[in-house]
Design a protein around this motif. Structure first.
Motif, mmCIF file in Angstrom:
data_model
loop_
_atom_site.group_PDB
_atom_site.id
_atom_site.type_symbol
_atom_site.label_atom_id
_atom_site.label_comp_id
_atom_site.label_asym_id
_atom_site.label_seq_id
_atom_site.Cartn_x
_atom_site.Cartn_y
_atom_site.Cartn_z
ATOM 1 N N THR A 10 0.834 -1.192 0.000
ATOM 2 C CA THR A 10 0.000 0.000 0.000
ATOM 3 C C THR A 10 0.875 1.251 0.000
ATOM 4 O OG1 THR A 10 -0.160 0.120 2.432
ATOM 5 C CG2 THR A 10 -1.813 -1.200 1.266
ATOM 6 N N ALA A 11 0.350 2.341 -0.558
ATOM 7 C CA ALA A 11 1.073 3.608 -0.593
ATOM 8 C C ALA A 11 0.094 4.763 -0.412
ATOM 9 C CB ALA A 11 1.833 3.775 -1.907
ATOM 10 N N GLN A 71 1.509 0.894 -10.632
ATOM 11 C CA GLN A 71 0.468 -0.112 -10.856
ATOM 12 C C GLN A 71 0.595 -1.300 -9.913
ATOM 13 O OE1 GLN A 71 0.880 -2.664 -14.430
ATOM 14 N NE2 GLN A 71 2.735 -1.485 -14.889
ATOM 15 N N TYR A 72 1.718 -1.387 -9.188
ATOM 16 C CA TYR A 72 1.944 -2.532 -8.322
ATOM 17 C C TYR A 72 1.480 -2.314 -6.881
ATOM 18 C CZ TYR A 72 4.862 -3.967 -12.231
ATOM 19 O OH TYR A 72 5.318 -4.299 -13.483
ATOM 20 N N VAL A 73 0.948 -1.140 -6.580
ATOM 21 C CA VAL A 73 0.525 -0.878 -5.208
ATOM 22 C C VAL A 73 -0.971 -0.622 -5.149
ATOM 23 C CG1 VAL A 73 2.772 0.222 -4.805
ATOM 24 C CG2 VAL A 73 0.750 1.660 -5.180
ATOM 25 N N THR A 74 -1.511 -0.726 -3.936
ATOM 26 C CA THR A 74 -2.848 -0.227 -3.660
ATOM 27 C C THR A 74 -2.693 1.211 -3.191
ATOM 28 O OG1 THR A 74 -3.694 -2.409 -3.025
ATOM 29 C CG2 THR A 74 -4.922 -0.486 -2.256
ATOM 30 N N ALA A 75 -3.137 2.162 -4.005
ATOM 31 C CA ALA A 75 -3.041 3.582 -3.663
ATOM 32 C C ALA A 75 -4.162 3.922 -2.685
ATOM 33 C CB ALA A 75 -3.154 4.435 -4.916
ATOM 34 N N VAL A 76 -3.786 4.483 -1.540
ATOM 35 C CA VAL A 76 -4.751 4.692 -0.461
ATOM 36 C C VAL A 76 -5.018 6.172 -0.262
ATOM 37 C CG1 VAL A 76 -5.349 4.175 1.923
ATOM 38 C CG2 VAL A 76 -3.849 2.610 0.647
ATOM 39 N N SER A 108 -4.002 6.269 6.716
ATOM 40 C CA SER A 108 -4.834 5.342 5.942
ATOM 41 C C SER A 108 -4.032 4.219 5.293
ATOM 42 C CB SER A 108 -5.642 6.108 4.893
ATOM 43 O OG SER A 108 -4.826 6.890 4.046
ATOM 44 N N SER A 109 -2.780 4.469 4.903
ATOM 45 C CA SER A 109 -1.996 3.414 4.264
ATOM 46 C C SER A 109 -1.731 2.228 5.198
ATOM 47 C CB SER A 109 -0.673 3.978 3.720
ATOM 48 O OG SER A 109 0.111 2.950 3.145
ATOM 49 N N GLY A 114 -2.823 -4.100 -6.924
ATOM 50 C CA GLY A 114 -3.944 -3.518 -6.203
ATOM 51 C C GLY A 114 -5.292 -3.858 -6.805
ATOM 52 N N SER A 115 -5.370 -4.932 -7.567
ATOM 53 C CA SER A 115 -6.589 -5.232 -8.320
ATOM 54 C C SER A 115 -7.715 -5.822 -7.485
ATOM 55 C CB SER A 115 -6.260 -6.212 -9.457
ATOM 56 O OG SER A 115 -5.806 -7.453 -8.931
#
Length: 405
Positions: free
Chosen positions: A217-218, A234-239, A337-338, A357-358
């Protein structure tokens, strides 16, 4: 990314550790928000974005300094979940010399199980994954680390915690720390509460966030509309971030988009296959969100500061003449939140099947949709204004249990 705080308080004020929680006390004044400073803007380095609102020391205790673990568990419907046997890693820059002690004070205050080096729950390492040498201390980043550690504790009190401290706040050092965190046995999620501007070099660093079986997460940022990296990877879950308040509805809570949360359309990151919004041809930020508004922020315990503690230290902190904190503080920013979302991933126990993050995009029914609030002016408007379904500031929404993760 993003840290904001309220109320540096004298350590030892308020109820004894373990005392029953009471409703957060009302504050009698609204002091100005001050910058935190984890690396000066314009320095060319990555930074965590600290902002603080100081308040009277008498309000600084574990039960009046912001949202407590029980509040977050209730708001996000996480009761009955358990992450035992799983590790959440935190990646930050520089050393927090009081990380373990302050973590112990936070957990004791809320009756959470001890998490120490001695019992194997807590571990602090450098960017190479070694216990020594640790990097030099930085009190701005130490405040960030306290927030991150406390949020993992609040959401997943049975998780183990790995703190990886990079030698410097730059892409090379933090990327090395990312790799060390993801390679550590037992780590299922890694949180990054930091970031910087996108440029031609950031896409080259993206592979450091691509670790199969580890949810990364980021923070989306806390300067309002605009995109930062690595949230745009594209490799992270953007929070992203929300304002979270109690309410007389079925949930018992209400959320709106926080005006400081970062969001937008990436300038150079390609759109992942699992994003389908039509107003941005590239990667859109954010994916999901959680509480970030410092005005509805979370309680954190931190005593690493540049002024040594005491009343004079409190005064220096109040005027922005010293860094760090001196006890209980109320903090916010997508720095909160991250680690919250990383810890929900750990609770879900599903990261073995996650490569990006899909996952939340296929499980939107297990998220609270946030439909109001804005972080700026933009076109198309969904990139900066919350609405039904996907939007930039809050993504797909906030956790409603662990099903979305």
């Amino acid at each position: 990314m993003a840290l904001a705080f309220t109320a540096p308080a004298r350590a030892g004020s308020g109820p004894a550790p373990g005392a029953a929680a009471a409703a957060p006390a009302a504050r009698s004044a609204t002091p100005p928000i001050l910058p935190f400073g984890c690396a000066a803007p314009g320095s060319g380095k990555i930074r965590c974005f600290g902002k603080g609102r100081l308040a009277p020391a008498a309000t600084g205790d574990p039960n009046s300094s912001g949202l407590r673990p029980a509040d977050l568990i209730a708001a996000y419907k996480l009761s009955g979940t358990d992450g035992a046997g799983r590790t959440v890693a935190i990646v930050d820059a520089f050393d927090d010399p009081k990380a373990e002690a302050d973590l112990g004070a936070y957990r004791s205050a809320y009756g959470l199980p001890a998490c120490t080096t001695a019992n194997g729950c807590f571990k602090k390492v450098n960017q190479s994954g070694q216990a020594s040498p640790l990097p030099s201390a930085d009190y701005g980043w130490a405040e960030e680390e306290s927030l991150d550690l406390d949020m993992v504790s609040a959401i997943c009190p049975t998780c183990h915690i790995l703190l990886v401290e990079a030698s410097s706040a730059d892409t090379t050092s933090l990327s090395a720390a990312e790799d060390a965190a993801a390679a550590t046995s037992g780590v299922v999620a890694v949180s990054n509460s930091w970031g910087g501007s996108e440029d031609s070099t950031t896409t080259a660093a993206d592979p450091h966030f691509n670790h199969a079986g580890v949810a990364i997460t980021a923070s989306s940022g806390d300067s309002g509309f605009g995109v930062s990296w690595p949230a745009s990877s594209q490799y992270v879950t953007a929070v992203g971030g929300t304002s979270l308040k109690t309410a007389s509805n079925a949930r018992g809570w209400t959320e709106t988009a926080w005006s400081g949360a970062g969001s937008g359309c990436s300038s150079n990151e390609t759109k992942p296959s699992w994003q389908h919004d039509s107003g941005c041809a590239n990667r859109t930020v954010a994916d999901v969100s959680a509480v970030a508004d410092p005005n509805t922020g979370v309680a954190v315990y931190d005593t690493a500061n540049s002024c040594g503690g005491g009343s004079f230290c409190d005064l220096l902190l109040a005027f922005g003449l010293a860094q760090g904190a001196d006890g209980w503080v109320q903090v916010g920013g997508t720095s909160a939140s991250s680690p919250i979302i990383a810890s929900v991933y750990a609770l879900a126990g599903n990261t073995g099947s996650i490569t990006s993050g899909s996952y939340p995009y296929a499980h939107t029914g297990s998220l609270f949709d946030v439909t109001s609030g804005s972080n700026g002016t933009c076109s198309p408007t969904y990139l900066c204004t919350a609405g039904a379904g996907y939007d930039g500031p809050t993504g797909l929404g906030t956790p409603n249990g662990t099903g979305g993760f």
